[in-house]
Design a protein around this motif. Structure first.
Motif, PDB file in Angstrom:
ATOM      1  N   ALA A 349       0.821  -1.215   0.000  1.00  0.00           N
ATOM      2  CA  ALA A 349       0.000   0.000   0.000  1.00  0.00           C
ATOM      3  C   ALA A 349       0.849   1.257   0.000  1.00  0.00           C
ATOM      4  CB  ALA A 349      -0.932  -0.008   1.212  1.00  0.00           C
ATOM      5  N   LEU A 350       2.001   1.205   0.627  1.00  0.00           N
ATOM      6  CA  LEU A 350       2.862   2.388   0.741  1.00  0.00           C
ATOM      7  C   LEU A 350       3.937   2.447  -0.342  1.00  0.00           C
ATOM      8  CD1 LEU A 350       3.285   2.512   4.630  1.00  0.00           C
ATOM      9  CD2 LEU A 350       1.774   3.909   3.193  1.00  0.00           C
ATOM     10  N   GLY A 351       3.849   1.557  -1.324  1.00  0.00           N
ATOM     11  CA  GLY A 351       4.817   1.588  -2.416  1.00  0.00           C
ATOM     12  C   GLY A 351       6.176   1.039  -2.043  1.00  0.00           C
ATOM     13  N   LEU A 352       6.234   0.204  -0.985  1.00  0.00           N
ATOM     14  CA  LEU A 352       7.509  -0.320  -0.506  1.00  0.00           C
ATOM     15  C   LEU A 352       7.618  -1.829  -0.652  1.00  0.00           C
ATOM     16  CD1 LEU A 352       7.961   1.844   2.723  1.00  0.00           C
ATOM     17  CD2 LEU A 352       9.109   2.128   0.511  1.00  0.00           C
ATOM     18  N   ASP A 353       6.729  -2.426  -1.423  1.00  0.00           N
ATOM     19  CA  ASP A 353       6.841  -3.839  -1.713  1.00  0.00           C
ATOM     20  C   ASP A 353       8.169  -4.078  -2.426  1.00  0.00           C
ATOM     21  OD1 ASP A 353       6.068  -6.500  -1.877  1.00  0.00           O
ATOM     22  OD2 ASP A 353       5.184  -6.241  -3.857  1.00  0.00           O
ATOM     23  N   GLY A 354       8.890  -5.113  -2.003  1.00  0.00           N
ATOM     24  CA  GLY A 354      10.221  -5.329  -2.543  1.00  0.00           C
ATOM     25  C   GLY A 354      11.294  -4.712  -1.687  1.00  0.00           C
ATOM     26  N   HIS A 355      10.901  -3.970  -0.670  1.00  0.00           N
ATOM     27  CA  HIS A 355      11.851  -3.377   0.277  1.00  0.00           C
ATOM     28  C   HIS A 355      11.612  -3.882   1.699  1.00  0.00           C
ATOM     29  CE1 HIS A 355      13.355  -0.437  -2.680  1.00  0.00           C
ATOM     30  NE2 HIS A 355      12.107  -0.335  -3.072  1.00  0.00           N
ATOM     31  N   VAL A 356      10.346  -3.934   2.117  1.00  0.00           N
ATOM     32  CA  VAL A 356       9.999  -4.344   3.479  1.00  0.00           C
ATOM     33  C   VAL A 356       8.745  -5.224   3.424  1.00  0.00           C
ATOM     34  CG1 VAL A 356      10.994  -2.256   4.504  1.00  0.00           C
ATOM     35  CG2 VAL A 356       8.569  -2.282   3.885  1.00  0.00           C
ATOM     36  N   GLY A 357       8.334  -5.707   4.580  1.00  0.00           N
ATOM     37  CA  GLY A 357       7.120  -6.507   4.678  1.00  0.00           C
ATOM     38  C   GLY A 357       7.372  -7.996   4.727  1.00  0.00           C
ATOM     39  N   ARG A 358       8.570  -8.429   4.310  1.00  0.00           N
ATOM     40  CA  ARG A 358       8.976  -9.834   4.356  1.00  0.00           C
ATOM     41  C   ARG A 358      10.429  -9.904   4.800  1.00  0.00           C
ATOM     42  NH1 ARG A 358       7.394  -8.776  -0.612  1.00  0.00           N
ATOM     43  NH2 ARG A 358       9.372  -9.370  -1.551  1.00  0.00           N
ATOM     44  N   LEU A 359      10.842 -11.067   5.236  1.00  0.00           N
ATOM     45  CA  LEU A 359      12.256 -11.310   5.530  1.00  0.00           C
ATOM     46  C   LEU A 359      12.822 -12.156   4.408  1.00  0.00           C
ATOM     47  CD1 LEU A 359      12.180 -12.092   9.374  1.00  0.00           C
ATOM     48  CD2 LEU A 359      12.464  -9.887   8.221  1.00  0.00           C
ATOM     49  N   GLU A 360      13.627 -11.517   3.572  1.00  0.00           N
ATOM     50  CA  GLU A 360      14.271 -12.187   2.443  1.00  0.00           C
ATOM     51  C   GLU A 360      15.614 -11.533   2.194  1.00  0.00           C
ATOM     52  OE1 GLU A 360      12.091 -13.136  -1.178  1.00  0.00           O
ATOM     53  OE2 GLU A 360      10.267 -12.414  -0.236  1.00  0.00           O
ATOM     54  N   ALA A 361      16.552 -12.308   1.703  1.00  0.00           N
ATOM     55  CA  ALA A 361      17.853 -11.756   1.361  1.00  0.00           C
ATOM     56  C   ALA A 361      17.692 -10.635   0.343  1.00  0.00           C
ATOM     57  CB  ALA A 361      18.759 -12.851   0.811  1.00  0.00           C
ATOM     58  N   GLY A 362      18.352  -9.526   0.613  1.00  0.00           N
ATOM     59  CA  GLY A 362      18.293  -8.374  -0.272  1.00  0.00           C
ATOM     60  C   GLY A 362      17.292  -7.330   0.142  1.00  0.00           C
ATOM     61  N   LEU A 363      16.326  -7.708   0.994  1.00  0.00           N
ATOM     62  CA  LEU A 363      15.360  -6.725   1.493  1.00  0.00           C
ATOM     63  C   LEU A 363      15.935  -6.002   2.704  1.00  0.00           C
ATOM     64  CD1 LEU A 363      13.518  -8.318  -0.419  1.00  0.00           C
ATOM     65  CD2 LEU A 363      11.697  -8.106   1.280  1.00  0.00           C
ATOM     66  N   GLN A 364      15.305  -4.926   3.078  1.00  0.00           N
ATOM     67  CA  GLN A 364      15.749  -4.161   4.231  1.00  0.00           C
ATOM     68  C   GLN A 364      15.597  -4.989   5.518  1.00  0.00           C
ATOM     69  OE1 GLN A 364      16.807  -0.402   4.526  1.00  0.00           O
ATOM     70  NE2 GLN A 364      17.644  -1.540   2.786  1.00  0.00           N
ATOM     71  N   ALA A 365      16.545  -4.791   6.423  1.00  0.00           N
ATOM     72  CA  ALA A 365      16.538  -5.523   7.691  1.00  0.00           C
ATOM     73  C   ALA A 365      15.627  -4.807   8.692  1.00  0.00           C
ATOM     74  CB  ALA A 365      17.946  -5.654   8.244  1.00  0.00           C
ATOM     75  N   ASP A 366      14.326  -4.912   8.439  1.00  0.00           N
ATOM     76  CA  ASP A 366      13.296  -4.375   9.329  1.00  0.00           C
ATOM     77  C   ASP A 366      12.596  -5.578   9.960  1.00  0.00           C
ATOM     78  OD1 ASP A 366      14.055  -2.051   8.067  1.00  0.00           O
ATOM     79  OD2 ASP A 366      12.017  -1.382   7.607  1.00  0.00           O
ATOM     80  N   LEU A 367      12.765  -5.762  11.256  1.00  0.00           N
ATOM     81  CA  LEU A 367      12.226  -6.952  11.895  1.00  0.00           C
ATOM     82  C   LEU A 367      11.941  -6.685  13.357  1.00  0.00           C
ATOM     83  CD1 LEU A 367      14.781  -8.212  13.723  1.00  0.00           C
ATOM     84  CD2 LEU A 367      15.600  -8.816  11.447  1.00  0.00           C
ATOM     85  N   LEU A 368      11.209  -7.616  13.957  1.00  0.00           N
ATOM     86  CA  LEU A 368      10.947  -7.536  15.390  1.00  0.00           C
ATOM     87  C   LEU A 368      11.158  -8.908  16.010  1.00  0.00           C
ATOM     88  CD1 LEU A 368       7.916  -8.868  16.144  1.00  0.00           C
ATOM     89  CD2 LEU A 368       7.162  -6.861  14.876  1.00  0.00           C
ATOM     90  N   VAL A 369      11.413  -8.888  17.320  1.00  0.00           N
ATOM     91  CA  VAL A 369      11.622 -10.098  18.097  1.00  0.00           C
ATOM     92  C   VAL A 369      10.535 -10.170  19.159  1.00  0.00           C
ATOM     93  CG1 VAL A 369      13.205 -11.392  19.575  1.00  0.00           C
ATOM     94  CG2 VAL A 369      14.120  -9.951  17.726  1.00  0.00           C
ATOM     95  N   ILE A 370       9.782 -11.273  19.168  1.00  0.00           N
ATOM     96  CA  ILE A 370       8.730 -11.480  20.150  1.00  0.00           C
ATOM     97  C   ILE A 370       9.277 -12.338  21.276  1.00  0.00           C
ATOM     98  CG2 ILE A 370       6.433 -12.446  20.552  1.00  0.00           C
ATOM     99  CD1 ILE A 370       5.815 -11.864  17.617  1.00  0.00           C
ATOM    100  N   ASP A 371       9.080 -11.903  22.501  1.00  0.00           N
ATOM    101  CA  ASP A 371       9.638 -12.527  23.692  1.00  0.00           C
ATOM    102  C   ASP A 371       9.087 -13.938  23.896  1.00  0.00           C
ATOM    103  OD1 ASP A 371      11.042 -12.872  25.986  1.00  0.00           O
ATOM    104  OD2 ASP A 371      10.009 -11.323  27.143  1.00  0.00           O
ATOM    105  N   SER A 372       9.816 -14.710  24.697  1.00  0.00           N
ATOM    106  CA  SER A 372       9.365 -16.053  25.070  1.00  0.00           C
ATOM    107  C   SER A 372       8.740 -16.021  26.460  1.00  0.00           C
ATOM    108  CB  SER A 372      10.539 -17.037  25.047  1.00  0.00           C
ATOM    109  OG  SER A 372      11.596 -16.584  25.896  1.00  0.00           O
ATOM    110  N   ALA A 373       7.866 -15.050  26.696  1.00  0.00           N
ATOM    111  CA  ALA A 373       7.230 -14.899  27.995  1.00  0.00           C
ATOM    112  C   ALA A 373       6.336 -16.100  28.300  1.00  0.00           C
ATOM    113  CB  ALA A 373       6.390 -13.617  28.018  1.00  0.00           C
ATOM    114  N   PRO A 374       6.107 -16.403  29.571  1.00  0.00           N
ATOM    115  CA  PRO A 374       5.267 -17.561  29.925  1.00  0.00           C
ATOM    116  C   PRO A 374       3.901 -17.547  29.261  1.00  0.00           C
ATOM    117  CG  PRO A 374       6.399 -16.747  31.864  1.00  0.00           C
ATOM    118  CD  PRO A 374       6.689 -15.759  30.764  1.00  0.00           C
ATOM    119  N   ARG A 375       3.324 -16.363  29.067  1.00  0.00           N
ATOM    120  CA  ARG A 375       1.989 -16.304  28.460  1.00  0.00           C
ATOM    121  C   ARG A 375       1.999 -16.698  26.994  1.00  0.00           C
ATOM    122  NH1 ARG A 375       3.694 -11.272  29.611  1.00  0.00           N
ATOM    123  NH2 ARG A 375       4.131  -9.819  27.915  1.00  0.00           N
ATOM    124  N   LEU A 376       3.200 -16.804  26.386  1.00  0.00           N
ATOM    125  CA  LEU A 376       3.299 -17.168  24.974  1.00  0.00           C
ATOM    126  C   LEU A 376       3.818 -18.591  24.783  1.00  0.00           C
ATOM    127  CD1 LEU A 376       4.856 -13.864  23.558  1.00  0.00           C
ATOM    128  CD2 LEU A 376       2.437 -14.514  23.685  1.00  0.00           C
TER     129      LEU A 376
END
Length: 437
Positions: A349-376
């Motif tokens: 939608a923002l014209g950034l397909d091919g840059h972000v939104g997925r984790l693939e080699a060559g794409l921007q390193a935009d990512l998050l880490v979800i904790d291993s909390a007991p509730r998860l």
């Protein structure tokens, strides 16, 4: 070259050719993902142990008015009429450039804290260049990846968008930044005359930027026909809400490659109309997601995904019950689809397909880490755990290879100073709500 190796996590890439989740390493080099696979070498890399965590693409909030952040929650009981009258009719004109800067900065930081790495910042309170520049500076200072969609205060329907301001932004006169791109947030076919709607859409097309417009609260007017007939609907067209569009119009937009961004909690609560999720899915398309305004609804994109998913599943169950007398025996939409709305579809939608939104080699390193909390735990289905996680579960956030959040805390930001300036802005703006009639 800076290298970071994330090791030990369940990785959700959202890439079409990979499993839903897999136990693999992620290698980041400078601002890009260099490799994803098992047993990647660590030569010269900082190794980050993320055992038991989930790593996934950064979220994309495709529609948010960050300039309203200082009025957090004041509109929790507002209808759409209240919002238009109070926010735009009363308060907006009292904004100073500094209010724009601190609201945008605080809003973007809040998004980073929630796992959003890319933000579509729909800024339609820019009466002067100083207001515009202050908002851009706030976005730039946050460290988020931003698409600054330049808008204008509500005005006469026959007034075209000030493209000189757009050109000034595109020319870099406000300063360039690798994480910042620009687009146009126009009043659009619903609120402009047909001639102005065509002029504004054509201006965006000539500049090669995303053009975004609101559509809700009523059937599409003649401006939409004019834009369509001029051949100006394209993948660069983004429609926010889409409520009131007929099935025929939604098909027209989908066939043109346009995107529709739903803000489900805001749409259902204020009276815009029902999210058009189902209408898109029936055409083989999908929505992107936004949270609209912190003044009215929480800014959590994963909450928006869950609400959109539950709302559409409920509609589907009701339809099945009317047809057969019983609810549907199989889920009509999957959790992975909903997660894609908050990642892959937002990037498109923002014209950034091919840059972000997925984790693939060559794409921007935009990512998050979800904790291993007991509730998860136990993590039987990483996709479900990711979708149903909350902002407090977001342990770390990376944008373009730079950590913006580590160990559940934002980094490289003076939060006390931000809070103090935000309170000063709120103290200036809040009394102006009384001006509403």
């Amino acid at each position: 070259m800076k290298r970071v190796l994330l090791r030990g996590a369940q990785v959700i890439t959202m890439a079409a050719h990979r499993p839903d989740a897999e136990l693999v390493d992620v290698l980041v080099e400078d601002d890009q993902i260099a490799a994803i696979g098992e047993g990647l070498g660590e030569t010269g890399a900082e190794v980050v142990d993320v055992t038991g965590r989930i790593v996934m693409p950064g979220l994309v909030n495709a529609h948010l008015h960050t300039w309203q952040t200082a009025l957090l929650g004041v509109g929790a009981n507002w209808t759409l009429a209240d919002y238009l009258g109070r926010m735009h009719g009363a308060v907006a004109r009292h904004y100073r450039p500094e209010d724009m800067r601190i609201g945008t900065l605080a809003g973007a930081l809040s998004q980073l804290d929630r796992g959003t790495t890319t933000l579509g910042d729909w800024c339609h309170n820019t009466p002067t260049s100083e207001h515009t520049d202050a908002a851009v500076e706030g976005l730039r200072a946050s460290g988020i990846r931003g698409v600054f969609l330049h808008g204008t205060p509500y005005s006469a329907a026959d007034l075209a968008h000030p493209v000189s301001e757009v050109d000034r932004l595109l020319d870099g006169r406000t300063g360039t930044h690798a994480l910042l791109t620009f687009g146009m947030a126009v009043r659009g076919p619903q609120l402009s005359t047909p001639d102005v709607a065509v002029t504004d859409f054509r201006a965006a097309a000539e500049r090669g930027v995303v053009v975004s417009t609101h559509q809700s609260g009523g059937a599409p007017g003649p401006g939409w026909e004019a834009v369509r007939d001029a051949g100006l609907l394209s993948p660069g067209t983004n429609v926010v809400h889409g409520a009131g569009l007929t099935d025929e119009w939604i098909r027209t937009l989908v066939d043109a490659g346009a995107s529709i961004t739903c803000t489900p909690e805001n749409e259902l609560g204020q009276g815009h109309g029902s999210p058009v999720t189902g209408e898109l899915l029936r055409l083989g398309a999908a929505p992107s997601l936004g949270t609209d305004t912190d003044a009215v609804a929480p800014g959590d994109v994963l909450s928006a995904a869950r609400i959109a998913l539950a709302h559409q599943r409920g509609r589907d169950h009701d339809h099945h019950r009317r047809e057969t007398g019983a609810f549907s025996l199989t889920a009509t939409i999957t959790a992975k689809q909903a997660l894609a709305w908050a990642t892959v579809e937002g990037a498109r939608a923002l014209g950034l397909d091919g840059h972000v939104g997925r984790l693939e080699a060559g794409l921007q390193a935009d990512l998050l880490v979800i904790d291993s909390a007991p509730r998860l735990v136990p993590t039987h289905d990483p996709i479900a755990v990711a979708l149903y996680s909350t902002p407090g579960d977001i342990e770390a956030v990376m944008v373009a290879g730079q950590w913006r959040k580590r160990d559940h805390a934002l980094v490289d930001v003076d939060l006390e100073a931000v809070r103090a300036r935000l309170w000063e802005s709120a103290d200036h703006l809040l009394p102006r709500l009384a001006d509403w009639r």
